[in-house]
Scaffold this active site. Structure first.
Site, PDB file in Angstrom:
ATOM      1  CE  LYS A   1      53.216  87.809  29.210  1.00  0.00           C
ATOM      2  NZ  LYS A   1      54.103  87.183  29.647  1.00  0.00           N
TER       3      LYS A   1
ATOM      4  CD  GLN B   1      54.085  86.195  24.761  1.00  0.00           C
ATOM      5  OE1 GLN B   1      55.152  87.085  24.067  1.00  0.00           O
ATOM      6  NE2 GLN B   1      54.332  86.076  25.895  1.00  0.00           N
TER       7      GLN B   1
ATOM      8  CB  CYS C   1      52.291  79.054  31.770  1.00  0.00           C
ATOM      9  SG  CYS C   1      53.256  79.691  33.069  1.00  0.00           S
TER      10      CYS C   1
ATOM     11  CG  HIS D   1      50.148  81.360  28.954  1.00  0.00           C
ATOM     12  ND1 HIS D   1      49.478  81.520  30.307  1.00  0.00           N
ATOM     13  CD2 HIS D   1      51.274  81.654  28.987  1.00  0.00           C
ATOM     14  CE1 HIS D   1      50.198  81.674  30.974  1.00  0.00           C
ATOM     15  NE2 HIS D   1      51.437  82.044  30.382  1.00  0.00           N
TER      16      HIS D   1
ATOM     17  CG  ASP E   1      46.261  85.062  25.178  1.00  0.00           C
ATOM     18  OD1 ASP E   1      46.963  85.984  25.409  1.00  0.00           O
ATOM     19  OD2 ASP E   1      46.783  83.883  25.827  1.00  0.00           O
TER      20      ASP E   1
HETATM   21  N1  PMP Z   1      48.805  84.502  27.493  1.00  0.00           N
HETATM   22  C1  PMP Z   1      49.960  84.363  26.874  1.00  0.00           C
HETATM   23  C2  PMP Z   1      50.207  83.704  25.263  1.00  0.00           C
HETATM   24  C3  PMP Z   1      51.119  84.676  27.674  1.00  0.00           C
HETATM   25  O1  PMP Z   1      52.448  84.554  27.216  1.00  0.00           O
HETATM   26  C4  PMP Z   1      50.938  85.038  28.858  1.00  0.00           C
HETATM   27  C5  PMP Z   1      52.296  85.367  29.824  1.00  0.00           C
HETATM   28  N2  PMP Z   1      53.054  84.615  29.857  1.00  0.00           N
HETATM   29  C6  PMP Z   1      49.825  85.130  29.361  1.00  0.00           C
HETATM   30  C7  PMP Z   1      48.710  84.882  28.767  1.00  0.00           C
HETATM   31  C8  PMP Z   1      49.345  85.472  30.812  1.00  0.00           C
HETATM   32  O2  PMP Z   1      50.092  86.796  31.041  1.00  0.00           O
HETATM   33  P1  PMP Z   1      50.002  87.410  32.492  1.00  0.00           P
HETATM   34  O3  PMP Z   1      50.680  86.503  33.299  1.00  0.00           O
HETATM   35  O4  PMP Z   1      50.633  88.780  32.373  1.00  0.00           O
HETATM   36  O5  PMP Z   1      48.371  87.644  33.061  1.00  0.00           O
END
Ligand code: PMP
Length: 412
Positions: free
Chosen positions: A226, A203, A366, A123, A200
């Site tokens: 999440k 997910q 993203c 991401h 990270d």
């Molecule tokens: N890493 C991953 C794998 C994600 O899916 C996301 C959110 N889509 C993020 C980081 C970032 O999370 P946040 O926008 O809540 O900071």
């Protein structure tokens, strides 16, 4: 206090509604999860009964707020099996936690010619902080590529992680492919070469049991929203000895032990990294979300999602006009499923599915370098959580079939 995994309807009133005249099938959980009543109640209860700033006050409300805030930290500690509650830093979210590590540990430890290894499925929030750090420090950013099966190419990881590597940063689970990455194996590789590893967990933590000590990760970041907590609260786990060596991320109140005209002594961890008034209610409500998940059991959560993926993945793959990205094997998959329908733009697909009551996401998620590696600009993504049902899965499949019918009778 219901929390029977097969009957959660009372806990999630938001799911019990119609959109566009159809029953809502909420399949956008990778973007954000819905909140059970218990989490919403916990926010309301805090603001109606206990609201005060933490750590600074001696009055009763301040003590209550502080106790609950620190209890929430312990709940998170036990949830991911951290060795010490001081290793749990409350952040704004996963992005904030990853930026914290890049800006502090990264700033301090990355030098000219060093290498940072990430994966092609990151991401942007686990990519851009490292990319920018590498640019600033004249370091090299390397990507572990995908295998043909849509998993991380571990042979490539072995090549890319070398004695020049100082940081390895990889998603535990992909927000696009649904791939679960072998983080423990990557941690072993990183440590063999004297590098640290950043996981990270955005997910993964909401969807499977996570044990940071067993994984042996040095840092691990995730978001509250999440996993059914509020937005604006997240967690950075870090090994205590590393956190103590790092400079602060931000300066201000709460993060000091003594301030003089010309210098400051910083507080011990975790407070050194929690400058200013924190999202107190958010942290407490995140603790309530942790309670909720623990009541169900993370093994149960993972098993329910696996059941849904086992059901939906083969049905999607059986449609000749649908391309599914990521592992074909449902066992190697979280509840995140990215796909495209021949020649249809993912935004059109998502709009058509919305007309059938199915909430999915379309776009690059993203993860633009991953899109480029897959040879697409965008995908549609359905993402399941444990409160989804087989009815939701059927509604998705039927809506995809109806979408194909709608766009010129099957010649898309
Ligand atoms: N890493 C991953 C794998 C994600 O899916 C996301 C959110 N889509 C993020 C980081 C970032 O999370 P946040 O926008 O809540 O900071």
């Amino acid at each position: 206090m219901a929390s029977n995994i097969n009957d959660l309807s009372n806990d999630f009133p938001i799911l019990d509604q119609q959109v566009n005249g159809e029953r809502l099938a909420y399949l956008d959980n990778a973007a954000t999860a819905q909140k059970p009543r218990q989490v919403v109640d916990s926010l309301v209860h805090f603001y109606e009964h206990d609201n005060a700033n933490v750590h600074r006050g001696v009055h009763t409300l301040a003590e209550r707020a502080t106790t609950q805030y620190e209890e929430a930290r312990k709940k998170v500690q036990h949830f991911i099996n951290a060795a010490d509650n001081r290793e749990i830093i409350f952040t704004k979210g996963c992005t904030d936690g990853l930026n914290l590590v890049a800006s502090t540990y990264g700033e301090q430890n990355i030098h000219d010619g060093d290498e940072i290894v990430i994966s092609i499925m990151e991401h942007h929030s686990n990519l851009i902080p490292w990319q920018q750090l590498a640019i600033k420090k004249h370091a090299k950013l390397k990507y572990i590529e995908l295998s043909p099966e849509g998993t991380l190419d571990m042979a490539d990881a072995e090549q890319k992680i070398t004695d020049k590597t100082k940081i390895v940063a990889v998603a535990h689970a992909s927000n696009v492919l649904g791939t679960i990455n072998p983080l423990k194996e990557l941690a072993r590789l990183a440590h063999q070469h004297g590098a640290i590893i950043v996981g990270d967990g955005a997910q993964s933590v909401p969807h499977m049991p996570v044990d940071v000590q067993d994984l042996d990760v040095d840092f691990y970041a995730f978001s509250g929203h999440k996993m059914m907590g509020p937005t604006g609260i997240g967690v950075l786990y870090g090994k205590a000895d590393l956190l103590r060596e790092m400079p602060p991320y931000q300066y201000g109140g709460e993060m000091i032990s003594a301030v003089y005209r010309d210098r400051t002594e910083f507080a011990d961890i975790p407070f050194k990294f929690e400058a200013g008034t924190q999202n107190i209610a958010g942290a407490i409500a995140l603790g309530t979300a942790v309670d909720y998940l623990e009541r169900i059991g993370m093994n149960q959560v993972a098993a329910k999602e696996q059941e849904l993926v086992n059901y939906v993945l083969p049905r999607l793959e059986a449609l000749p006009y649908v391309t599914v990205y990521g592992p074909q094997d449902p066992q190697a998959h979280t509840g995140v499923i990215a796909f495209n329908m021949d020649k249809l733009h993912p935004h059109d697909v998502a709009t058509a599915l919305d007309a059938e009551g199915v909430a999915v996401r379309a776009g690059h998620h993203c993860a633009q370098p991953l899109m480029a590696a897959l040879g697409v600009d965008a995908t549609t993504r359905a993402s399941f959580y444990f409160y989804n049902t087989q009815e939701d899965a059927d509604q998705l499949i039927n809506a995809i079939k109806a979408t194909k019918e709608f766009f010129n009778g099957g010649t898309i």
